[in-house]
Design an enzyme around this catalytic site. Structure first.
Site, PDB file in Angstrom:
ATOM      1  CE  LYS A 124     -38.865 -43.942  56.702  1.00 62.49           C
ATOM      2  NZ  LYS A 124     -39.550 -44.387  55.487  1.00 62.49           N
TER       3      LYS A 124
HETATM    4  C1  5RP Z   1     -35.383 -43.873  53.128  1.00 58.46           C
HETATM    5  C2  5RP Z   1     -36.836 -43.862  52.891  1.00 58.46           C
HETATM    6  C3  5RP Z   1     -37.296 -44.882  51.929  1.00 58.46           C
HETATM    7  O1  5RP Z   1     -37.427 -44.497  50.662  1.00 58.46           O
HETATM    8  C4  5RP Z   1     -38.236 -45.878  52.425  1.00 58.46           C
HETATM    9  O2  5RP Z   1     -39.380 -45.294  52.942  1.00 58.46           O
HETATM   10  C5  5RP Z   1     -37.525 -46.787  53.358  1.00 58.46           C
HETATM   11  O3  5RP Z   1     -38.295 -47.817  53.878  1.00 58.46           O
HETATM   12  P1  5RP Z   1     -37.612 -49.127  54.456  1.00 58.46           P
HETATM   13  O4  5RP Z   1     -36.200 -48.764  54.831  1.00 58.46           O
HETATM   14  O5  5RP Z   1     -38.428 -49.498  55.649  1.00 58.46           O
HETATM   15  O6  5RP Z   1     -37.632 -50.167  53.379  1.00 58.46           O
HETATM   16  O7  5RP Z   1     -37.576 -43.092  53.446  1.00 58.46           O
HETATM   17  O8  5RP Z   1     -35.056 -43.034  54.133  1.00 58.46           O
END
Ligand code: 5RP
Length: 292
Positions: free
Chosen positions: A202
């Site tokens: 991710k």
């Molecule tokens: C940060 C993460 C988070 O905890 C979360 O999943 C972030 O989601 P978003 O930025 O789309 O609100 O993985 O790296």
């Protein structure tokens, strides 16, 4: 000091990486259980996923939009391909009848009250992920961060545990506050995470050269959402990311902090799975929002 690699020009982003016999990049040589979990998380028809990220509470408590996950997020479940959450939220609030694949946050440690967030450890046993019938686990990796080696080691330990039971690991590029967020950094971070065994990564979208980030990462990349943007900007970012090789999104605030989360997740779905252009997806968002 080891010699740094020169800026490469040989990404050949227009030539997709082959994955004979399986729909997902870099995953065709994995074992059946691992593939099956990936095929639950990523839609085999489009090769992409709309994962809804609601794990924020693991370090920042009741984040805006997540104060009542039972009321704000459970109704969105039918519209996502997978949910990214903590095991605490899963056990306490997500109906066990749900057929949605659950990807579980597996790292933790410092809270938002600390300056340095990279001091994380593995925060869940792989046994528990199996017990919870998870479709995957996710962990921050702080490349260039103060606790870089520990976070890389956390991930490799999780990958080893995942390989024993067929559980995919999503490595998440966690960028320190003062670090430059550009394609060069994300190429480095994503590639290290993939080389060290994560089954998917991710990472954040960058406007310039994002296709070099996806092309040089041998496993699927899902785009992280980041802070709340106007709907059209968020849809444009998701559109550009998938056009430039991302296998979907793992978005949180841009969905659950929208004025109309149900409409927004439908619009993201259209962009990711149906190749809708940002303007078309915005129209969909507006019309669904108007219908309430
Ligand atoms: C940060 C993460 C988070 O905890 C979360 O999943 C972030 O989601 P978003 O930025 O789309 O609100 O993985 O790296």
């Amino acid at each position: 000091m080891p010699e740094a690699d020169k800026e490469g020009e040989r990404y050949q982003a227009d030539r997709p990486q082959a994955a004979p016999g399986f729909f997902l990049k870099g995953s065709h040589q994995l074992d059946w259980g691992m593939k099956n979990r990936l095929a639950r998380t990523f839609n085999p028809a489009s090769g992409r996923t709309v994962m809804l990220a609601v794990d924020h509470g693991y370090f920042q408590g009741p984040t805006t939009g997540l104060e009542r996950i039972d009321l704000s997020i459970v109704p969105l479940l039918p519209q996502c391909d997978a949910l990214f959450c903590t095991r605490g939220i899963l056990r306490s609030l997500i109906p066990a009848e749900s057929q949605k694949p659950m990807v579980l946050r597996a790292s933790g440690g410092p809270s938002i009250l600390r300056e340095e967030l990279s001091d994380e450890q593995i925060a869940m046993d792989m046994d528990d992920a199996v017990r919870l019938n998870a479709a995957g686990v996710g962990i921050q990796v702080f490349i260039g961060g103060e606790h870089e080696t520990r976070s890389v080691h956390n991930m490799t330990k999780l990958v080893d545990a995942g390989l024993r039971v067929g559980m995919p690991v999503m490595g998440i590029t966690a960028v320190g506050k003062d670090m430059v967020r550009d394609a060069k950094y994300f190429r480095l971070a994503c590639r290290i995470i993939a080389e060290l065994g994560a089954q998917y990564v991710k990472t954040y979208y960058v406007e310039k050269d994002f296709e070099t980030v996806t092309a040089s990462c041998p496993v699927p990349i899902v785009m992280a959402g980041g802070k709340k943007l106007p709907e059209l900007d968020a849809l444009t970012m998701a559109y550009n990311a998938v056009q430039q090789g991302a296998c979907g999104v793992d978005m949180g605030r841009n969905i659950f902090q929208s004025d109309a989360p149900k409409a927004m997740i439908a619009a993201v779905n259209a962009v990711v799975h149906k190749k809708a252009k940002p303007a078309e997806a915005l129209d969909l968002y507006k019309s669904l929002k108007a219908k309430g």
